[in-house]
Structures are given as C-alpha cells and as structure tokens.
Design a protein around this motif. Structure first.
Motif, PDB file in Angstrom:
ATOM      1  N   TYR A   1       0.674  -1.164  -0.044  1.00  0.00           N
ATOM      2  CA  TYR A   1       0.112   0.062   0.109  1.00  0.00           C
ATOM      3  C   TYR A   1       0.952   1.236  -0.121  1.00  0.00           C
ATOM      4  O   TYR A   1       1.723   1.407   0.805  1.00  0.00           O
ATOM      5  CB  TYR A   1      -1.051  -0.036   1.007  1.00  0.00           C
ATOM      6  N   ASN A   2       0.648   2.065  -1.092  1.00  0.00           N
ATOM      7  CA  ASN A   2       1.546   3.573  -1.133  1.00  0.00           C
ATOM      8  C   ASN A   2       0.664   4.503  -0.682  1.00  0.00           C
ATOM      9  O   ASN A   2      -0.293   4.582  -1.337  1.00  0.00           O
ATOM     10  CB  ASN A   2       2.092   3.496  -2.260  1.00  0.00           C
TER      11      ASN A   2
ATOM     12  N   ALA B   1      -0.441   0.964 -15.314  1.00  0.00           N
ATOM     13  CA  ALA B   1      -0.107  -0.257 -14.125  1.00  0.00           C
ATOM     14  C   ALA B   1      -1.452  -1.022 -14.022  1.00  0.00           C
ATOM     15  O   ALA B   1      -1.329  -2.018 -13.891  1.00  0.00           O
ATOM     16  CB  ALA B   1       0.571   0.532 -13.075  1.00  0.00           C
ATOM     17  N   LEU B   2      -2.425  -0.278 -13.864  1.00  0.00           N
ATOM     18  CA  LEU B   2      -3.820  -1.003 -13.822  1.00  0.00           C
ATOM     19  C   LEU B   2      -4.041  -2.055 -14.963  1.00  0.00           C
ATOM     20  O   LEU B   2      -4.396  -3.010 -14.923  1.00  0.00           O
ATOM     21  CB  LEU B   2      -4.973   0.008 -13.614  1.00  0.00           C
ATOM     22  N   SER B   3      -3.775  -1.392 -16.082  1.00  0.00           N
ATOM     23  CA  SER B   3      -4.269  -2.382 -17.372  1.00  0.00           C
ATOM     24  C   SER B   3      -3.287  -3.432 -17.488  1.00  0.00           C
ATOM     25  O   SER B   3      -3.451  -4.397 -17.988  1.00  0.00           O
ATOM     26  CB  SER B   3      -3.860  -1.419 -18.649  1.00  0.00           C
ATOM     27  N   GLU B   4      -1.950  -3.281 -16.981  1.00  0.00           N
ATOM     28  CA  GLU B   4      -0.881  -4.245 -17.221  1.00  0.00           C
ATOM     29  C   GLU B   4      -0.950  -5.431 -15.852  1.00  0.00           C
ATOM     30  O   GLU B   4      -0.401  -6.461 -16.172  1.00  0.00           O
ATOM     31  CB  GLU B   4       0.389  -3.650 -17.015  1.00  0.00           C
ATOM     32  N   GLY B   5      -1.624  -4.952 -14.967  1.00  0.00           N
ATOM     33  CA  GLY B   5      -1.888  -5.867 -13.912  1.00  0.00           C
ATOM     34  C   GLY B   5      -0.571  -5.707 -12.924  1.00  0.00           C
ATOM     35  O   GLY B   5      -0.458  -6.660 -11.865  1.00  0.00           O
ATOM     36  N   ILE B   6       0.242  -4.737 -12.997  1.00  0.00           N
ATOM     37  CA  ILE B   6       1.104  -4.338 -11.762  1.00  0.00           C
ATOM     38  C   ILE B   6       0.428  -3.609 -10.575  1.00  0.00           C
ATOM     39  O   ILE B   6       0.936  -3.950  -9.578  1.00  0.00           O
ATOM     40  CB  ILE B   6       2.082  -3.092 -12.588  1.00  0.00           C
ATOM     41  N   MET B   7      -0.533  -2.709 -11.080  1.00  0.00           N
ATOM     42  CA  MET B   7      -1.361  -2.107  -9.915  1.00  0.00           C
ATOM     43  C   MET B   7      -2.610  -2.850  -9.949  1.00  0.00           C
ATOM     44  O   MET B   7      -3.350  -3.168 -10.837  1.00  0.00           O
ATOM     45  CB  MET B   7      -1.361  -0.534 -10.136  1.00  0.00           C
ATOM     46  N   ASP B   8      -3.353  -2.781  -8.765  1.00  0.00           N
ATOM     47  CA  ASP B   8      -4.786  -3.577  -8.481  1.00  0.00           C
ATOM     48  C   ASP B   8      -5.764  -2.628  -8.353  1.00  0.00           C
ATOM     49  O   ASP B   8      -6.908  -2.727  -8.703  1.00  0.00           O
ATOM     50  CB  ASP B   8      -4.645  -4.802  -7.442  1.00  0.00           C
ATOM     51  N   VAL B   9      -5.513  -1.676  -7.329  1.00  0.00           N
ATOM     52  CA  VAL B   9      -6.603  -0.943  -6.963  1.00  0.00           C
ATOM     53  C   VAL B   9      -6.128   0.637  -7.069  1.00  0.00           C
ATOM     54  O   VAL B   9      -5.023   0.951  -6.274  1.00  0.00           O
ATOM     55  CB  VAL B   9      -7.423  -1.093  -5.762  1.00  0.00           C
TER      56      VAL B   9
ATOM     57  N   VAL C   1      -2.081  -1.406  -3.987  1.00  0.00           N
ATOM     58  CA  VAL C   1      -2.940  -0.287  -3.773  1.00  0.00           C
ATOM     59  C   VAL C   1      -2.418   1.040  -3.696  1.00  0.00           C
ATOM     60  O   VAL C   1      -1.264   1.177  -2.817  1.00  0.00           O
ATOM     61  CB  VAL C   1      -3.913  -0.971  -2.727  1.00  0.00           C
ATOM     62  N   GLY C   2      -2.830   1.878  -4.237  1.00  0.00           N
ATOM     63  CA  GLY C   2      -2.136   3.333  -4.205  1.00  0.00           C
ATOM     64  C   GLY C   2      -3.086   4.226  -4.477  1.00  0.00           C
ATOM     65  O   GLY C   2      -4.124   4.039  -4.781  1.00  0.00           O
ATOM     66  N   HIS C   3      -2.627   5.612  -4.469  1.00  0.00           N
ATOM     67  CA  HIS C   3      -3.691   6.653  -4.732  1.00  0.00           C
ATOM     68  C   HIS C   3      -3.457   7.601  -6.041  1.00  0.00           C
ATOM     69  O   HIS C   3      -2.261   7.530  -6.623  1.00  0.00           O
ATOM     70  CB  HIS C   3      -3.343   7.797  -3.621  1.00  0.00           C
ATOM     71  N   GLU C   4      -4.447   8.137  -6.847  1.00  0.00           N
ATOM     72  CA  GLU C   4      -4.635   8.915  -7.792  1.00  0.00           C
ATOM     73  C   GLU C   4      -4.242   8.232  -9.064  1.00  0.00           C
ATOM     74  O   GLU C   4      -3.526   7.548  -9.366  1.00  0.00           O
ATOM     75  CB  GLU C   4      -3.348  10.123  -7.525  1.00  0.00           C
ATOM     76  N   LEU C   5      -5.083   8.629 -10.025  1.00  0.00           N
ATOM     77  CA  LEU C   5      -5.202   8.158 -11.341  1.00  0.00           C
ATOM     78  C   LEU C   5      -4.516   9.029 -12.132  1.00  0.00           C
ATOM     79  O   LEU C   5      -4.896   9.955 -12.272  1.00  0.00           O
ATOM     80  CB  LEU C   5      -6.826   8.035 -11.981  1.00  0.00           C
TER      81      LEU C   5
END
Length: 333
Positions: free
Chosen positions: A246-247, A282-290, A271-275
C-alpha cells in the motif's frame, strides 16, 4: 423590506458613508482592503447596482500548493483555474507553488501581506512554523481553508477525503484479494498528516482482522522517486514472500518501475492513490490492482465554495461531509 443604502453598507463594512460613495461610484482614493469590505458588504445586502469596473478583481483568493511537477497537484491547480473562470469577475483566484521541504519559506508566504487577500486556500504540509503562520493569518480575519491535507489542526476548514477510511479500504482490498498468505508493507511521506491518517486506518484494519495476511512494515519515501524505489527494494529484500503493498503517498511511477522489473512484481497486490497516466497503465498491465483517487476537482470546488460563503458572495452552505474518494480497478478504466 426597504432597499439598502449607503448608511447600511457603511455600518456593515465599518467605514464612513463617504468611503462607500467613493467605492461604489468608482472614484478611487480608497485603500484596497477598505474597498474590499465595502464591496462585500454591498453584495451581502443585495445592493441593487452593478459594481464599477474600477473595483473588479478586488476579491483576491490565494491558493498555495506544492510540487507542481506531480500529476495530482497539476490536476488540482487546473481545477482551480477552470472554476475561477466561471466566477464573478470580482473574484480573482491566484495560484502559486512553494517548496515542499522548506517550512520557513511556506510560513513566510502564508504571512505575506504584499497583496490583500479575501481568502487563503492551502495545500501544504504541516509543521510548527507553518501552523503558527496559519493561525496568525486566521487571527487577522482571513478565511482559511485546507485542501487535501491540514497545515493546522485547529484553524480553518478542511476539504478532503476521509483518509482513515481510505487506509482501511486499502487494507480491506489487500486482506480480501491478496493472491497468497504472507506479509504486507506500506509506504508514506510522514510530513503530511493525511498520510499518517491513511496509515493509521490501514494499521487499524489489520489489527482488527488478524490472520495469515498481516501488516509487517512501514517505509518512509519523501514522495520522491529515488527514495521510493530504494525503500520498496529494501522491503522486497526484507520480505521475499511479500503479498501486499500500500502506497499512501505519491511517486507511484517509481514503485511501478521496480515492480515491473521484479520477478514477483505481478504477484503482489498493489493499492495506491490517484489516477494518472502511470497508474492507469499499471492497472491495465496488472502491476497495480486498485487506485483510490481523491477527486482533486471536487476538492477545489468545495474549497472555493467555502471561501465564497465566508466572504458573503453566496448564501449556499457547502456540504460539510468528506469528499468521496473513487475506487478504480482495471475493469473500471
């Protein structure tokens, strides 16, 4: 009810009728701070007259922010710019940036009396120097609103998300969605109260839900790319079986780069903050989840609404509840 007159305006503004006459007839010779009081009083009494062009722009609202190089603060600044363009020409919204790690400079800027202010909106870290400056300005009668984070706990309204709830939400996602059992780490920039609040919520959730997925370690990053990457590398070495990250702060791009290169990068629920462009990819690649986005556009609108209410330009009382943060996953892009 009879219409308001010069005497009514003078009484409310605390000036003489001659001053009111000079301001409303655009004859000049009145100090800006007195002219501003007259204009505010006339508007609050619904004085049936268009203000002269010579007094347009008297109501100066200053917005002080940090880190213009970051996507979040660019979004926040742009939001203030867009909203300002829709306001009465009487109102000028002046945006400026200051050095995040220089509390002396921030405090001097807050205390500055070079130009009169109708209100002050702050998105700056908190420190004893900054807190004292905020309280001194507020004691002079300047409305103060803190946006995103608080520079003073007891002075000024706060506009932002419920940061403890954001931290608990991040913990809930990791606790429910982690791909394996094991340790969880969190990162933050501790000079910001809101980051500390997020970590408190994150920690409280895991304390209330003990189990095989557990919060083990907290790293400090300064929200700076080099330190963030280095801190995550230390965490990955310390916890080779890491299952959750979590960042609570910024510099997501550096963390994303580290995880892209790491053989287990896609196994860690992040999980991190700000789109931003980085977090979207990163969401699209699956590196980031939420991603928990704190809607800076909504925060800018609420902050200006509060100032406008305080100076008498609107009768509408802004909603006092926290700004709703937005939860985004790859499927929501």
């Amino acid at each position: 009810m009879s219409k308001s007159n010069y005497k009514d305006i003078a009484r409310l503004a605390g000036v003489g009728t001659a001053t009111v006459e000079r301001v409303l007839n655009g004859r000049g010779g009145v100090r800006p701070e007195l002219a501003e009081k007259v204009v505010i009083a006339a508007r609050s009494l619904n004085y049936p007259r268009t203000l002269p062009d010579a007094h347009r722009g008297l109501l100066r609202i200053e917005v002080l922010m940090v880190r213009p190089e970051t996507t979040f603060y660019r979004r926040l600044s742009k939001a203030f710019e867009r909203i300002a363009a829709t306001l009465d020409p009487l109102v000028v919204v002046h945006r400026s940036f200051t050095e995040e790690m220089n509390p002396e400079q921030i405090a001097r800027h807050i205390r500055s009396t070079d130009l009169p202010r109708a209100g002050l909106i702050l998105a700056v870290p908190n420190s004893p120097l900054i807190k004292a400056a905020v309280e001194a300005v507020a004691a002079q009668g300047v409305p103060v609103v803190h946006v995103v984070t608080r520079a003073s706990e007891k002075t000024g309204a706060f506009v932002g998300i419920d940061n403890q709830a954001a931290g608990r939400t991040a913990a809930w996602f990791i606790g429910r969605m982690a791909r394996a059992e094991g340790p969880v780490v969190a990162l933050c920039h501790p000079i910001y109260q809101v980051h500390r609040d997020r970590i408190r919520g994150f920690s409280d959730y895991f304390a209330a839900h003990p189990g095989p997925i557990a919060f083990e370690w907290l790293g400090f990053t300064r929200d700076e790319e080099h330190f963030s990457a280095e801190t995550l590398a230390i965490a990955l070495e310390k916890y080779p079986g890491l299952v959750g990250l979590y960042n609570a702060g910024g510099a997501n791009s550096a963390l994303i780069s580290v995880l892209r290169r790491h053989p287990r990068g896609r196994d860690i629920l992040f999980v991190g903050h700000e789109l931003t462009d980085y977090t979207r990819a990163a969401l699209s690649e699956g590196i980031m989840d939420v991603v928990l986005d704190q809607a800076p556009e909504a925060q800018a609108q609420r902050a200006l609404d509060l100032i406008l209410r305080r100076i008498g330009l609107t009768d509408v009382e802004p909603d006092p509840s926290p700004i709703r943060f937005i939860t985004i996953t790859a499927e929501g892009l």
